[in-house]
Design a protein around this motif. Structure first.
Motif, PDB file in Angstrom:
ATOM      1  N   ALA A 105       0.908  -1.208   0.094  1.00 13.21           N
ATOM      2  CA  ALA A 105      -0.520  -0.296  -0.002  1.00 13.21           C
ATOM      3  C   ALA A 105       0.817   1.570  -0.191  1.00 13.21           C
ATOM      4  CB  ALA A 105      -1.158   0.286   1.447  1.00 13.21           C
ATOM      5  N   ASP A 106       2.480   1.515   0.717  1.00  6.79           N
ATOM      6  CA  ASP A 106       3.009   2.506   0.404  1.00  6.79           C
ATOM      7  C   ASP A 106       3.435   2.875  -0.570  1.00  6.79           C
ATOM      8  OD1 ASP A 106       2.916   2.661   3.757  1.00  6.79           O
ATOM      9  OD2 ASP A 106       4.635   1.353   3.575  1.00  6.79           O
ATOM     10  N   TRP A 107       3.795   2.079  -2.011  1.00  8.35           N
ATOM     11  CA  TRP A 107       4.205   1.311  -2.804  1.00  8.35           C
ATOM     12  C   TRP A 107       3.395   1.779  -4.030  1.00  8.35           C
ATOM     13  CZ3 TRP A 107       8.965   3.567  -3.556  1.00  8.35           C
ATOM     14  CH2 TRP A 107      10.056   4.206  -3.117  1.00  8.35           C
ATOM     15  N   GLU A 108       1.885   1.402  -3.693  1.00  7.77           N
ATOM     16  CA  GLU A 108       0.830   1.376  -4.444  1.00  7.77           C
ATOM     17  C   GLU A 108       1.093   0.537  -5.702  1.00  7.77           C
ATOM     18  OE1 GLU A 108      -0.751   4.858  -5.387  1.00  7.77           O
ATOM     19  OE2 GLU A 108      -1.442   4.650  -4.129  1.00  7.77           O
ATOM     20  N   VAL A 109       1.563  -0.552  -5.400  1.00  5.75           N
ATOM     21  CA  VAL A 109       2.559  -1.881  -6.354  1.00  5.75           C
ATOM     22  C   VAL A 109       2.539  -3.507  -5.661  1.00  5.75           C
ATOM     23  CG1 VAL A 109       4.198  -0.016  -7.404  1.00  5.75           C
ATOM     24  CG2 VAL A 109       4.946  -1.829  -5.407  1.00  5.75           C
ATOM     25  N   GLY A 110       2.293  -4.191  -6.922  1.00  4.00           N
ATOM     26  CA  GLY A 110       1.719  -5.830  -6.640  1.00  4.00           C
ATOM     27  C   GLY A 110       2.602  -6.276  -7.946  1.00  4.00           C
ATOM     28  N   ARG A 111       1.602  -7.739  -7.470  1.00  2.00           N
ATOM     29  CA  ARG A 111       2.391  -8.072  -8.717  1.00  2.00           C
ATOM     30  C   ARG A 111       1.165  -8.549  -9.378  1.00  2.00           C
ATOM     31  NH1 ARG A 111       4.207 -12.244  -5.593  1.00  2.00           N
ATOM     32  NH2 ARG A 111       2.671 -14.313  -6.583  1.00  2.00           N
ATOM     33  N   HIS A 112       0.823  -8.910 -11.036  1.00  2.00           N
ATOM     34  CA  HIS A 112      -0.560  -8.302 -11.645  1.00  2.00           C
ATOM     35  C   HIS A 112      -0.705 -10.201 -11.510  1.00  2.00           C
ATOM     36  CE1 HIS A 112       0.665  -4.875 -12.071  1.00  2.00           C
ATOM     37  NE2 HIS A 112      -0.600  -4.519 -12.700  1.00  2.00           N
ATOM     38  N   VAL A 113      -1.570 -11.156 -11.530  1.00  6.05           N
ATOM     39  CA  VAL A 113      -2.095 -12.695 -12.198  1.00  6.05           C
ATOM     40  C   VAL A 113      -4.000 -12.755 -12.482  1.00  6.05           C
ATOM     41  CG1 VAL A 113      -0.867 -13.660 -10.180  1.00  6.05           C
ATOM     42  CG2 VAL A 113      -2.799 -13.058  -9.834  1.00  6.05           C
ATOM     43  N   VAL A 114      -3.796 -13.164 -13.151  1.00  6.41           N
ATOM     44  CA  VAL A 114      -5.135 -13.954 -14.050  1.00  6.41           C
ATOM     45  C   VAL A 114      -5.261 -14.757 -12.936  1.00  6.41           C
ATOM     46  CG1 VAL A 114      -6.323 -14.619 -15.708  1.00  6.41           C
ATOM     47  CG2 VAL A 114      -4.155 -13.534 -16.510  1.00  6.41           C
ATOM     48  N   VAL A 115      -7.181 -14.451 -12.520  1.00  8.20           N
ATOM     49  CA  VAL A 115      -7.716 -15.047 -11.866  1.00  8.20           C
ATOM     50  C   VAL A 115      -9.337 -15.669 -12.778  1.00  8.20           C
ATOM     51  CG1 VAL A 115      -9.417 -15.562 -10.086  1.00  8.20           C
ATOM     52  CG2 VAL A 115      -7.432 -13.883  -9.531  1.00  8.20           C
ATOM     53  N   HIS A 116      -9.488 -16.421 -12.544  1.00  9.80           N
ATOM     54  CA  HIS A 116     -10.512 -17.165 -13.687  1.00  9.80           C
ATOM     55  C   HIS A 116     -11.587 -17.752 -13.155  1.00  9.80           C
ATOM     56  CE1 HIS A 116     -12.421 -19.845 -17.234  1.00  9.80           C
ATOM     57  NE2 HIS A 116     -12.869 -18.690 -16.943  1.00  9.80           N
ATOM     58  N   ARG A 117     -12.524 -18.140 -12.537  1.00  8.50           N
ATOM     59  CA  ARG A 117     -13.617 -18.575 -11.664  1.00  8.50           C
ATOM     60  C   ARG A 117     -14.480 -19.433 -13.238  1.00  8.50           C
ATOM     61  NH1 ARG A 117     -16.133 -15.339  -9.015  1.00  8.50           N
ATOM     62  NH2 ARG A 117     -15.981 -15.848  -7.464  1.00  8.50           N
ATOM     63  N   ALA A 118     -15.680 -21.235 -13.575  1.00  8.82           N
ATOM     64  CA  ALA A 118     -15.775 -21.373 -14.369  1.00  8.82           C
ATOM     65  C   ALA A 118     -16.274 -22.766 -13.890  1.00  8.82           C
ATOM     66  CB  ALA A 118     -14.547 -21.051 -15.545  1.00  8.82           C
ATOM     67  N   LYS A 119     -16.793 -23.111 -14.145  1.00  9.99           N
ATOM     68  CA  LYS A 119     -17.422 -24.804 -14.526  1.00  9.99           C
ATOM     69  C   LYS A 119     -16.820 -25.867 -14.551  1.00  9.99           C
ATOM     70  CE  LYS A 119     -22.999 -23.518 -14.178  1.00  9.99           C
ATOM     71  NZ  LYS A 119     -24.280 -24.354 -15.000  1.00  9.99           N
ATOM     72  N   ALA A 120     -16.175 -25.973 -13.988  1.00 12.81           N
ATOM     73  CA  ALA A 120     -15.680 -27.965 -14.123  1.00 12.81           C
ATOM     74  C   ALA A 120     -17.114 -28.633 -15.251  1.00 12.81           C
ATOM     75  CB  ALA A 120     -16.106 -28.462 -12.805  1.00 12.81           C
ATOM     76  N   VAL A 127     -14.851 -23.330 -10.328  1.00 15.02           N
ATOM     77  CA  VAL A 127     -13.158 -23.749 -10.081  1.00 15.02           C
ATOM     78  C   VAL A 127     -12.911 -22.529  -9.692  1.00 15.02           C
ATOM     79  CG1 VAL A 127     -11.287 -24.996 -11.230  1.00 15.02           C
ATOM     80  CG2 VAL A 127     -12.779 -26.460 -10.845  1.00 15.02           C
ATOM     81  N   ILE A 128     -11.957 -22.255  -8.999  1.00 11.74           N
ATOM     82  CA  ILE A 128     -11.610 -20.794  -9.287  1.00 11.74           C
ATOM     83  C   ILE A 128     -10.109 -21.021  -9.142  1.00 11.74           C
ATOM     84  CG2 ILE A 128     -11.854 -20.400  -6.819  1.00 11.74           C
ATOM     85  CD1 ILE A 128     -12.552 -16.765  -7.739  1.00 11.74           C
ATOM     86  N   TYR A 129      -9.074 -20.404  -9.770  1.00 16.91           N
ATOM     87  CA  TYR A 129      -7.810 -20.255  -9.665  1.00 16.91           C
ATOM     88  C   TYR A 129      -7.557 -19.285 -10.904  1.00 16.91           C
ATOM     89  CZ  TYR A 129      -8.468 -21.344 -15.230  1.00 16.91           C
ATOM     90  OH  TYR A 129      -8.434 -20.884 -16.644  1.00 16.91           O
ATOM     91  N   ALA A 130      -6.108 -19.051 -10.485  1.00 16.15           N
ATOM     92  CA  ALA A 130      -5.214 -17.950 -10.511  1.00 16.15           C
ATOM     93  C   ALA A 130      -3.587 -18.904 -11.896  1.00 16.15           C
ATOM     94  CB  ALA A 130      -4.495 -17.436  -9.301  1.00 16.15           C
ATOM     95  N   ILE A 131      -3.781 -18.130 -12.522  1.00 13.36           N
ATOM     96  CA  ILE A 131      -1.915 -18.061 -12.948  1.00 13.36           C
ATOM     97  C   ILE A 131      -1.197 -16.920 -12.940  1.00 13.36           C
ATOM     98  CG2 ILE A 131      -0.986 -18.557 -15.926  1.00 13.36           C
ATOM     99  CD1 ILE A 131      -4.610 -18.946 -16.657  1.00 13.36           C
ATOM    100  N   ASP A 132      -0.098 -17.123 -12.528  1.00 12.41           N
ATOM    101  CA  ASP A 132       0.720 -16.534 -11.996  1.00 12.41           C
ATOM    102  C   ASP A 132       1.872 -16.213 -12.936  1.00 12.41           C
ATOM    103  OD1 ASP A 132       3.194 -14.629 -10.600  1.00 12.41           O
ATOM    104  OD2 ASP A 132       2.591 -15.503  -8.951  1.00 12.41           O
TER     105      ASP A 132
END
Length: 170
Positions: A105-120, A127-132
């Motif tokens: 929060a001090d630097w207002e930076v982080g790492r971007h990931v893709v989050v996807h929720r879909a039916k199996a 299923v909810i998962y992230a691709i980092d």
């Protein structure tokens, strides 16, 4: 036109992510890699389109890659991106988004990931998962332990001409 998958291939043993992972070791390129993942293209192609939009050839890029820039970049792939929205729980995330994890929060930076929720496909459970894109280890590239990633902000993404779908609970 790019479409966001609503079902992922699965079996009782596990699932295959609907999006092909894209990796980067450039700590400034995780946002661009996230766009490449959702758009189903290469990181090189996204770099080209980003440079057409004014991204400098050398970093740092965090002063350029903001919500407006990401929305313009997603639009090049017929995708609509929302504004940055704060979240406190994974259940608040939309069905497809770029989430900011490891947020400072001090630097207002982080790492971007893709989050996807879909039916199996095998049992229709969600299923909810992230691709980092910057995962240190290959086994952490696709992950389902989203609480451990602790998303702090997100930008929802959906196809143009289509209303966003969400299973998220407020």
């Amino acid at each position: 036109m790019v479409t966001i998958p609503t079902t992922i291939t699965s079996s009782a043993a596990g699932f295959q992510p609907a999006f092909k992972p894209v990796t980067t070791r450039d700590r400034h390129a995780c946002a661009l890699a996230s766009v490449a993942i959702i758009a189903g293209t290469t990181l090189e192609e996204v770099w080209k389109k980003a440079e057409e939009l004014g991204l400098p050839k050398t970093g740092p890029y965090n002063h350029v890659i903001d919500g407006d820039f990401l929305a313009a970049l997603f639009a090049k792939y017929s995708l609509v991106a929302t504004v940055w929205k704060e979240c406190t729980k994974v259940s608040q995330l939309p069905d497809c988004c770029v989430a900011l994890v490891g947020y400072d929060a001090d630097w207002e930076v982080g790492r971007h990931v893709v989050v996807h929720r879909a039916k199996a496909s095998h049992d229709a459970k969600m299923v909810i998962y992230a691709i980092d894109p910057t995962a240190a280890k290959p086994e952490q590239q696709v992950r389902t332990d989203l609480e451990a990633l602790a998303p702090a902000w997100y930008i929802g993404v959906h196809s143009m001409g289509k209303a966003p779908t969400t299973s998220a609970k407020k």
